[in-house]
Design a protein around this motif. Structure first.
Motif, PDB file in Angstrom:
ATOM      1  N   ARG A 111       0.829  -1.216   0.000  1.00 25.73           N
ATOM      2  CA  ARG A 111       0.000   0.000   0.000  1.00 25.73           C
ATOM      3  C   ARG A 111       0.859   1.261   0.000  1.00 25.73           C
ATOM      4  N   MET A 112       1.930   1.250   0.785  1.00 24.13           N
ATOM      5  CA  MET A 112       2.829   2.411   0.824  1.00 24.13           C
ATOM      6  C   MET A 112       3.518   2.596  -0.530  1.00 24.13           C
ATOM      7  N   LEU A 113       3.922   1.517  -1.147  1.00 27.00           N
ATOM      8  CA  LEU A 113       4.550   1.594  -2.463  1.00 27.00           C
ATOM      9  C   LEU A 113       3.588   2.188  -3.488  1.00 27.00           C
ATOM     10  N   LEU A 114       2.349   1.745  -3.457  1.00 21.64           N
ATOM     11  CA  LEU A 114       1.357   2.261  -4.394  1.00 21.64           C
ATOM     12  C   LEU A 114       1.047   3.734  -4.152  1.00 21.64           C
ATOM     13  N   LEU A 115       1.060   4.153  -2.915  1.00 19.12           N
ATOM     14  CA  LEU A 115       0.758   5.551  -2.595  1.00 19.12           C
ATOM     15  C   LEU A 115       1.914   6.493  -2.902  1.00 19.12           C
ATOM     16  N   THR A 116       3.140   6.003  -2.794  1.00 18.83           N
ATOM     17  CA  THR A 116       4.309   6.873  -2.973  1.00 18.83           C
ATOM     18  C   THR A 116       4.932   6.778  -4.359  1.00 18.83           C
ATOM     19  N   HIS A 117       4.433   5.890  -5.191  1.00 15.77           N
ATOM     20  CA  HIS A 117       4.994   5.747  -6.533  1.00 15.77           C
ATOM     21  C   HIS A 117       4.733   7.007  -7.347  1.00 15.77           C
ATOM     22  N   ARG A 118       5.664   7.343  -8.233  1.00 11.18           N
ATOM     23  CA  ARG A 118       5.521   8.587  -9.002  1.00 11.18           C
ATOM     24  C   ARG A 118       4.301   8.563  -9.924  1.00 11.18           C
ATOM     25  N   ARG A 119       3.788   7.402 -10.247  1.00 10.17           N
ATOM     26  CA  ARG A 119       2.587   7.306 -11.075  1.00 10.17           C
ATOM     27  C   ARG A 119       1.415   6.739 -10.277  1.00 10.17           C
ATOM     28  N   SER A 120       1.373   7.090  -9.012  1.00 11.63           N
ATOM     29  CA  SER A 120       0.338   6.541  -8.138  1.00 11.63           C
ATOM     30  C   SER A 120      -1.073   6.907  -8.602  1.00 11.63           C
ATOM     31  N   ASP A 121      -1.211   8.006  -9.339  1.00 10.05           N
ATOM     32  CA  ASP A 121      -2.527   8.386  -9.844  1.00 10.05           C
ATOM     33  C   ASP A 121      -2.992   7.466 -10.972  1.00 10.05           C
ATOM     34  N   GLN A 122      -2.087   6.676 -11.544  1.00 10.15           N
ATOM     35  CA  GLN A 122      -2.435   5.769 -12.633  1.00 10.15           C
ATOM     36  C   GLN A 122      -2.481   4.306 -12.187  1.00 10.15           C
ATOM     37  N   LEU A 123      -2.131   4.042 -10.936  1.00 12.64           N
ATOM     38  CA  LEU A 123      -2.106   2.678 -10.427  1.00 12.64           C
ATOM     39  C   LEU A 123      -3.402   2.347  -9.710  1.00 12.64           C
ATOM     40  N   HIS A 124      -3.889   1.156  -9.962  1.00 15.49           N
ATOM     41  CA  HIS A 124      -5.083   0.667  -9.279  1.00 15.49           C
ATOM     42  C   HIS A 124      -4.768  -0.719  -8.747  1.00 15.49           C
ATOM     43  N   TYR A 125      -4.896  -0.882  -7.472  1.00 12.16           N
ATOM     44  CA  TYR A 125      -4.608  -2.161  -6.838  1.00 12.16           C
ATOM     45  C   TYR A 125      -5.918  -2.901  -6.592  1.00 12.16           C
ATOM     46  N   LEU A 126      -6.023  -4.083  -7.168  1.00 16.77           N
ATOM     47  CA  LEU A 126      -7.215  -4.905  -6.996  1.00 16.77           C
ATOM     48  C   LEU A 126      -6.800  -6.239  -6.398  1.00 16.77           C
ATOM     49  N   GLU A 127      -7.548  -6.693  -5.435  1.00 19.19           N
ATOM     50  CA  GLU A 127      -7.312  -8.017  -4.886  1.00 19.19           C
ATOM     51  C   GLU A 127      -8.331  -8.969  -5.484  1.00 19.19           C
ATOM     52  N   GLY A 128      -7.874 -10.156  -5.782  1.00 19.99           N
ATOM     53  CA  GLY A 128      -8.768 -11.153  -6.344  1.00 19.99           C
ATOM     54  C   GLY A 128      -7.981 -12.362  -6.791  1.00 19.99           C
ATOM     55  N   ARG A 129      -8.672 -13.263  -7.453  1.00 18.73           N
ATOM     56  CA  ARG A 129      -8.048 -14.478  -7.954  1.00 18.73           C
ATOM     57  C   ARG A 129      -8.152 -14.486  -9.470  1.00 18.73           C
ATOM     58  N   LEU A 130      -7.060 -14.830 -10.122  1.00 12.88           N
ATOM     59  CA  LEU A 130      -7.054 -14.872 -11.583  1.00 12.88           C
ATOM     60  C   LEU A 130      -7.905 -16.014 -12.126  1.00 12.88           C
ATOM     61  N   LYS A 131      -8.213 -16.973 -11.293  1.00 11.85           N
ATOM     62  CA  LYS A 131      -9.033 -18.097 -11.745  1.00 11.85           C
ATOM     63  C   LYS A 131     -10.524 -17.805 -11.623  1.00 11.85           C
ATOM     64  N   ASP A 132     -10.870 -16.655 -11.093  1.00 13.36           N
ATOM     65  CA  ASP A 132     -12.268 -16.277 -10.915  1.00 13.36           C
ATOM     66  C   ASP A 132     -12.682 -15.309 -12.028  1.00 13.36           C
ATOM     67  N   PRO A 133     -13.587 -15.717 -12.927  1.00  9.81           N
ATOM     68  CA  PRO A 133     -14.002 -14.836 -14.031  1.00  9.81           C
ATOM     69  C   PRO A 133     -14.583 -13.502 -13.571  1.00  9.81           C
ATOM     70  N   LYS A 134     -15.232 -13.482 -12.402  1.00  8.32           N
ATOM     71  CA  LYS A 134     -15.777 -12.218 -11.895  1.00  8.32           C
ATOM     72  C   LYS A 134     -14.655 -11.235 -11.575  1.00  8.32           C
TER      73      LYS A 134
END
Length: 155
Positions: A5-28
């Motif tokens: 979370r800290m990495l995503l917030l402090t990255h220079r392109r943090s406005d373009q990053l979206h962190y999603l949690e989920g499973r790649l095996k789940d179509p939803k």
């Protein structure tokens, strides 16, 4: 976790990053992440995995799940733009063991049928890459393999 979370917030392109949690095996979860619209999907291996074979197997299954989802979405869509996106949608998977590359190729061949667009799965095997870099040191580039290996460990 907190470090991510800290990495995503402090990255220079943090406005373009979206962190999603989920499973790649789940179509939803794949639909929520809009994987079928992505130009590239990266599946990164855990280099510190206790069981590299299990890690590679999981990454291969995730790769096949992403590919199947994109194929089905493009087949079901009658829109030309989305159908042409299937050829542009690529998946890059990182594998730890050289034998896993053949497992992925075999799995792709087993899943193919006439109605599917060509697969655009690329793979990179870390151990093969390390061996090739070590081979560079026998040529005219002494020290280059050490430099590249150190860079790959810290990146």
């Amino acid at each position: 976790d907190r470090v991510m979370r800290m990495l995503l917030l402090t990255h220079r392109r943090s406005d373009q990053l979206h962190y999603l949690e989920g499973r790649l095996k789940d179509p939803k979860d794949l639909a929520r992440a809009k994987v079928h619209h992505a130009q590239m999907v990266f599946i990164i291996a855990d280099r510190d995995a206790v069981n590299p074979t299990e890690e590679d197997t999981n990454n291969i299954m995730n790769t096949l799940a992403v590919d199947k989802f994109v194929q089905e979405r493009c087949k079901a869509s009658s829109r030309i733009k989305q159908a042409s996106n299937a050829n542009n949608n690529r998946c890059l998977v990182q594998l730890l063991l050289p034998k896993s590359r053949q497992h992925l190729v075999s799995s792709i061949r087993a899943c193919e049928d006439e109605n599917r667009v060509p697969h655009t799965i690329s793979m990179i095997c870390l151990n093969d890459l390390k061996a090739q870099m070590m081979g560079l040191s026998t040529l005219n580039c002494p020290g280059l393999s050490t430099l590249l290996l150190n860079l790959s460990r810290t990146a």
